[in-house]
Design a protein around this motif. Structure first.
Motif, PDB file in Angstrom:
ATOM      1  N   LEU A 164      55.502  27.713  53.097  1.00  0.00           N
ATOM      2  CA  LEU A 164      56.755  27.191  53.064  1.00  0.00           C
ATOM      3  C   LEU A 164      57.536  28.274  52.442  1.00  0.00           C
ATOM      4  O   LEU A 164      58.597  28.244  52.626  1.00  0.00           O
ATOM      5  CB  LEU A 164      56.834  25.611  52.513  1.00  0.00           C
ATOM      6  N   ILE A 165      57.196  28.829  51.173  1.00  0.00           N
ATOM      7  CA  ILE A 165      58.025  29.488  50.671  1.00  0.00           C
ATOM      8  C   ILE A 165      58.016  31.017  51.106  1.00  0.00           C
ATOM      9  O   ILE A 165      59.318  31.504  51.362  1.00  0.00           O
ATOM     10  CB  ILE A 165      57.532  29.498  48.858  1.00  0.00           C
ATOM     11  N   LEU A 166      56.854  31.334  51.386  1.00  0.00           N
ATOM     12  CA  LEU A 166      56.691  33.125  51.645  1.00  0.00           C
ATOM     13  C   LEU A 166      56.619  33.166  53.176  1.00  0.00           C
ATOM     14  O   LEU A 166      56.636  34.442  53.661  1.00  0.00           O
ATOM     15  CB  LEU A 166      55.649  33.676  50.740  1.00  0.00           C
ATOM     16  N   GLN A 167      56.343  31.992  53.804  1.00  0.00           N
ATOM     17  CA  GLN A 167      55.961  32.127  55.225  1.00  0.00           C
ATOM     18  C   GLN A 167      54.749  32.930  55.469  1.00  0.00           C
ATOM     19  O   GLN A 167      54.595  33.660  56.485  1.00  0.00           O
ATOM     20  CB  GLN A 167      57.246  32.386  55.975  1.00  0.00           C
ATOM     21  N   LEU A 168      53.763  32.609  54.998  1.00  0.00           N
ATOM     22  CA  LEU A 168      52.422  33.451  54.924  1.00  0.00           C
ATOM     23  C   LEU A 168      51.736  32.781  56.027  1.00  0.00           C
ATOM     24  O   LEU A 168      51.746  31.593  56.217  1.00  0.00           O
ATOM     25  CB  LEU A 168      51.519  33.492  53.528  1.00  0.00           C
ATOM     26  N   SER A 169      50.909  33.607  56.688  1.00  0.00           N
ATOM     27  CA  SER A 169      49.941  32.926  57.599  1.00  0.00           C
ATOM     28  C   SER A 169      49.097  32.170  56.705  1.00  0.00           C
ATOM     29  O   SER A 169      48.723  32.494  55.666  1.00  0.00           O
ATOM     30  CB  SER A 169      49.246  34.036  58.553  1.00  0.00           C
ATOM     31  N   THR A 170      48.355  31.203  57.572  1.00  0.00           N
ATOM     32  CA  THR A 170      47.104  30.177  57.260  1.00  0.00           C
ATOM     33  C   THR A 170      46.071  31.123  56.441  1.00  0.00           C
ATOM     34  O   THR A 170      45.833  30.841  55.354  1.00  0.00           O
ATOM     35  CB  THR A 170      46.500  29.460  57.942  1.00  0.00           C
ATOM     36  N   PRO A 171      45.831  32.325  57.150  1.00  0.00           N
ATOM     37  CA  PRO A 171      44.779  33.063  56.346  1.00  0.00           C
ATOM     38  C   PRO A 171      44.995  33.713  55.070  1.00  0.00           C
ATOM     39  O   PRO A 171      44.376  33.943  53.974  1.00  0.00           O
ATOM     40  CB  PRO A 171      44.273  34.334  57.439  1.00  0.00           C
ATOM     41  N   GLN A 172      46.397  34.229  55.081  1.00  0.00           N
ATOM     42  CA  GLN A 172      46.809  34.843  53.934  1.00  0.00           C
ATOM     43  C   GLN A 172      47.046  33.856  52.851  1.00  0.00           C
ATOM     44  O   GLN A 172      46.731  33.962  51.686  1.00  0.00           O
ATOM     45  CB  GLN A 172      48.342  35.504  54.276  1.00  0.00           C
ATOM     46  N   SER A 173      47.446  32.780  53.189  1.00  0.00           N
ATOM     47  CA  SER A 173      47.796  31.693  52.231  1.00  0.00           C
ATOM     48  C   SER A 173      46.431  30.977  51.389  1.00  0.00           C
ATOM     49  O   SER A 173      46.285  30.796  50.364  1.00  0.00           O
ATOM     50  CB  SER A 173      48.225  30.339  52.941  1.00  0.00           C
ATOM     51  N   TYR A 174      45.406  31.083  52.262  1.00  0.00           N
ATOM     52  CA  TYR A 174      44.269  30.705  51.806  1.00  0.00           C
ATOM     53  C   TYR A 174      43.711  31.668  50.920  1.00  0.00           C
ATOM     54  O   TYR A 174      43.066  31.302  49.760  1.00  0.00           O
ATOM     55  CB  TYR A 174      43.167  30.534  52.971  1.00  0.00           C
ATOM     56  N   LYS A 175      43.633  32.931  51.277  1.00  0.00           N
ATOM     57  CA  LYS A 175      43.286  33.945  50.305  1.00  0.00           C
ATOM     58  C   LYS A 175      43.865  34.011  48.998  1.00  0.00           C
ATOM     59  O   LYS A 175      43.511  34.016  47.813  1.00  0.00           O
ATOM     60  CB  LYS A 175      43.253  35.349  51.036  1.00  0.00           C
ATOM     61  N   TRP A 176      45.362  33.964  49.053  1.00  0.00           N
ATOM     62  CA  TRP A 176      45.869  33.998  47.989  1.00  0.00           C
ATOM     63  C   TRP A 176      45.851  32.685  47.021  1.00  0.00           C
ATOM     64  O   TRP A 176      45.641  32.775  45.845  1.00  0.00           O
ATOM     65  CB  TRP A 176      47.448  34.177  48.246  1.00  0.00           C
ATOM     66  N   ALA A 177      45.899  31.670  47.636  1.00  0.00           N
ATOM     67  CA  ALA A 177      45.780  30.366  46.951  1.00  0.00           C
ATOM     68  C   ALA A 177      44.228  30.282  46.180  1.00  0.00           C
ATOM     69  O   ALA A 177      44.405  29.917  45.154  1.00  0.00           O
ATOM     70  CB  ALA A 177      45.750  28.975  47.745  1.00  0.00           C
ATOM     71  N   LEU A 178      43.141  30.784  47.095  1.00  0.00           N
ATOM     72  CA  LEU A 178      42.043  30.608  46.268  1.00  0.00           C
ATOM     73  C   LEU A 178      41.991  31.727  45.155  1.00  0.00           C
ATOM     74  O   LEU A 178      41.444  31.471  44.123  1.00  0.00           O
ATOM     75  CB  LEU A 178      40.858  30.949  47.348  1.00  0.00           C
ATOM     76  N   GLY A 179      42.605  32.946  45.295  1.00  0.00           N
ATOM     77  CA  GLY A 179      42.517  34.078  44.343  1.00  0.00           C
ATOM     78  C   GLY A 179      43.201  33.904  43.130  1.00  0.00           C
ATOM     79  O   GLY A 179      42.940  33.765  42.070  1.00  0.00           O
ATOM     80  N   ILE A 180      44.221  33.050  43.368  1.00  0.00           N
ATOM     81  CA  ILE A 180      45.252  32.582  42.162  1.00  0.00           C
ATOM     82  C   ILE A 180      44.502  31.434  41.344  1.00  0.00           C
ATOM     83  O   ILE A 180      44.410  31.587  40.164  1.00  0.00           O
ATOM     84  CB  ILE A 180      46.566  32.137  42.455  1.00  0.00           C
ATOM     85  N   ALA A 181      44.203  30.409  42.107  1.00  0.00           N
ATOM     86  CA  ALA A 181      43.502  29.347  41.616  1.00  0.00           C
ATOM     87  C   ALA A 181      42.150  29.906  40.631  1.00  0.00           C
ATOM     88  O   ALA A 181      41.962  29.442  39.424  1.00  0.00           O
ATOM     89  CB  ALA A 181      43.033  28.343  42.470  1.00  0.00           C
ATOM     90  N   VAL A 182      41.191  30.734  41.041  1.00  0.00           N
ATOM     91  CA  VAL A 182      39.992  31.350  40.524  1.00  0.00           C
ATOM     92  C   VAL A 182      40.585  32.116  39.185  1.00  0.00           C
ATOM     93  O   VAL A 182      40.167  31.997  38.176  1.00  0.00           O
ATOM     94  CB  VAL A 182      39.153  32.091  41.397  1.00  0.00           C
ATOM     95  N   ALA A 183      41.674  32.919  39.394  1.00  0.00           N
ATOM     96  CA  ALA A 183      42.099  33.827  38.204  1.00  0.00           C
ATOM     97  C   ALA A 183      42.831  33.055  37.221  1.00  0.00           C
ATOM     98  O   ALA A 183      42.518  33.374  35.952  1.00  0.00           O
ATOM     99  CB  ALA A 183      43.255  34.722  38.779  1.00  0.00           C
ATOM    100  N   LEU A 184      43.210  31.959  37.492  1.00  0.00           N
ATOM    101  CA  LEU A 184      43.701  31.006  36.310  1.00  0.00           C
ATOM    102  C   LEU A 184      42.982  30.096  35.871  1.00  0.00           C
ATOM    103  O   LEU A 184      43.218  29.669  34.528  1.00  0.00           O
ATOM    104  CB  LEU A 184      45.068  30.338  37.104  1.00  0.00           C
ATOM    105  N   SER A 185      41.759  30.028  36.570  1.00  0.00           N
ATOM    106  CA  SER A 185      40.980  29.226  35.796  1.00  0.00           C
ATOM    107  C   SER A 185      40.049  30.081  34.689  1.00  0.00           C
ATOM    108  O   SER A 185      39.496  29.311  33.595  1.00  0.00           O
ATOM    109  CB  SER A 185      39.759  28.697  37.018  1.00  0.00           C
ATOM    110  N   PHE A 186      40.074  31.318  34.965  1.00  0.00           N
ATOM    111  CA  PHE A 186      39.457  32.091  34.022  1.00  0.00           C
ATOM    112  C   PHE A 186      39.715  31.983  32.501  1.00  0.00           C
ATOM    113  O   PHE A 186      39.065  31.797  31.623  1.00  0.00           O
ATOM    114  CB  PHE A 186      39.316  33.666  34.239  1.00  0.00           C
ATOM    115  N   PRO A 187      41.245  32.114  32.288  1.00  0.00           N
ATOM    116  CA  PRO A 187      41.858  32.141  30.994  1.00  0.00           C
ATOM    117  C   PRO A 187      41.225  30.688  30.335  1.00  0.00           C
ATOM    118  O   PRO A 187      41.085  30.409  28.977  1.00  0.00           O
ATOM    119  CB  PRO A 187      43.088  32.320  30.971  1.00  0.00           C
ATOM    120  N   SER A 188      41.269  29.578  31.295  1.00  0.00           N
ATOM    121  CA  SER A 188      41.042  28.278  30.579  1.00  0.00           C
ATOM    122  C   SER A 188      39.639  28.144  30.329  1.00  0.00           C
ATOM    123  O   SER A 188      39.420  27.304  29.607  1.00  0.00           O
ATOM    124  CB  SER A 188      41.461  27.287  31.971  1.00  0.00           C
TER     125      SER A 188
END
Length: 342
Positions: A164-188
């Motif tokens: 919705l914000i960046l108009q990324l395709s579904t494959p791009q969104s999935y990769k970014w969402a998964l990468g960001i969620a995993v990256a932010l879980s590491f400091p936690s």
């Protein structure tokens, strides 16, 4: 300054009092705002949907920087934000986030597939967010469970917000969402685990990578939250000029299939401005027979109409057939089922 500080403290005390007296109003507000956001997206008011998605991500940024911001606030103004307010704010962000994404996942889930597990898990998380005894007395006191809850919610928000914000395709969104969620879980995880030996660093890194691997290989079970079918049909007839299919079939003879072939027709709703590649995957008795790529474009009120015409069938075409509509990373948008009789 002292007068201003006293006014703010009285306002916070009033807010806390209202939240304690009417806790269900917060949950109701989260549900209504989420449903309203989905309706606005469905009517192609992309500007509003984009604004709501940005608000969700900003609130998550605040949640991640909570300790730093409260410390700065204390140094700047000389007093701390009450823990009760922070607790309610965290719960409110979870409620707002889950009820923002749940309508999208309810519409895009293929309910006779494994996607029901992911959407069911999100639904359970939403119920937990509005059930105070479970949220406060069970979830928030178990750090590992709370971390998993937090990461799941963030992943779902990113899957919905990024297109919705960046108009990324579904494959791009999935990769970014998964990468960001995993990256932010590491400091936690670093905060949750006391690390005194070097091998524990490797174990922690391995755990984070394992979370990412599970998310990647389980992607077929995750609905594409901003793509959904508005119409679908398997038919013998198709009007090319009007782009309309004939009657959808549930059963057809092998002789008819050999002589005329079949059309698979789908109309897919996507956010305005989104270009996406999908696949019609033809399967006979569970085995893939053909895979045909189609490019769709978002913004059409009735969904972007796309179809494939299959004429080359196996020597014996009888059996149970499916036409799966998939994204490039293998997420199921929908499934058409029919039977070819001998």
């Amino acid at each position: 300054m002292l007068v201003w500080k006293n006014r703010v403290q009285r306002l916070i005390a009033l807010v806390l009092s209202l939240l304690e007296r009417y806790p269900r109003l917060v949950a109701l507000a989260g549900f209504c705002s989420g449903l309203f956001s989905f309706v606005m997206v469905d009517r192609h008011r992309a500007g509003f949907a984009r604004m709501m998605a940005i608000v969700m991500l900003v609130s998550w940024l605040w949640l991640m920087l909570e300790n730093l911001l409260t410390e700065r606030f204390k140094k700047r103004f000389g007093w701390s934000v009450p823990p009760g307010l922070m607790r309610y704010a965290t719960q409110l962000i979870h409620q707002e986030s889950l009820f923002f994404v749940l309508p999208f996942f309810f519409v895009t889930t293929t309910w006779n597939s494994g996607q029901i597990l992911f959407t069911g898990l999100l639904t359970l998380a939403g119920l937990v967010a509005i059930t105070d005894p479970i949220y406060y007395k069970w979830l928030s006191r178990r750090r590992w469970t709370f971390l998993g809850y937090h990461t799941l919610t963030l992943f779902a928000v990113l899957l919905t917000a990024l297109p919705l914000i960046l108009q990324l395709s579904t494959p791009q969104s999935y990769k970014w969402a998964l990468g960001i969620a995993v990256a932010l879980s590491f400091p936690s995880l670093l905060v949750s685990v006391s690390i005194h030996k070097w091998w524990r660093w490797l174990a922690l890194l391995g755990l984070s990578l394992s979370i990412g691997a599970v998310g990647w290989f389980g992607r077929a079970w995750v609905p594409p939250s901003t793509l959904w079918l508005t119409e679908m049909a398997v038919t013998e007839d198709f009007d090319d000029s009007q782009r309309t299919p004939g009657d959808s079939l549930e059963q057809i003879s092998a002789a008819q299939v050999r002589s005329q072939g079949l059309y698979a027709y789908t109309a897919i709703n996507a956010p305005r401005g989104l270009d996406e590649r999908i696949y019609h995957v033809w399967r006979q008795n569970g085995s893939e027979v053909d895979r045909i790529a189609l490019d769709i474009h978002g913004g059409r009120e009735a969904g972007y109409r796309a179809w494939t015409h299959k004429q080359n069938f196996p020597t014996d075409p009888s059996g149970d057939w499916q036409v799966q509509v998939l994204t490039e990373v293998g997420q199921v948008i929908g499934t058409l089922r029919f039977e070819v009789t001998p």
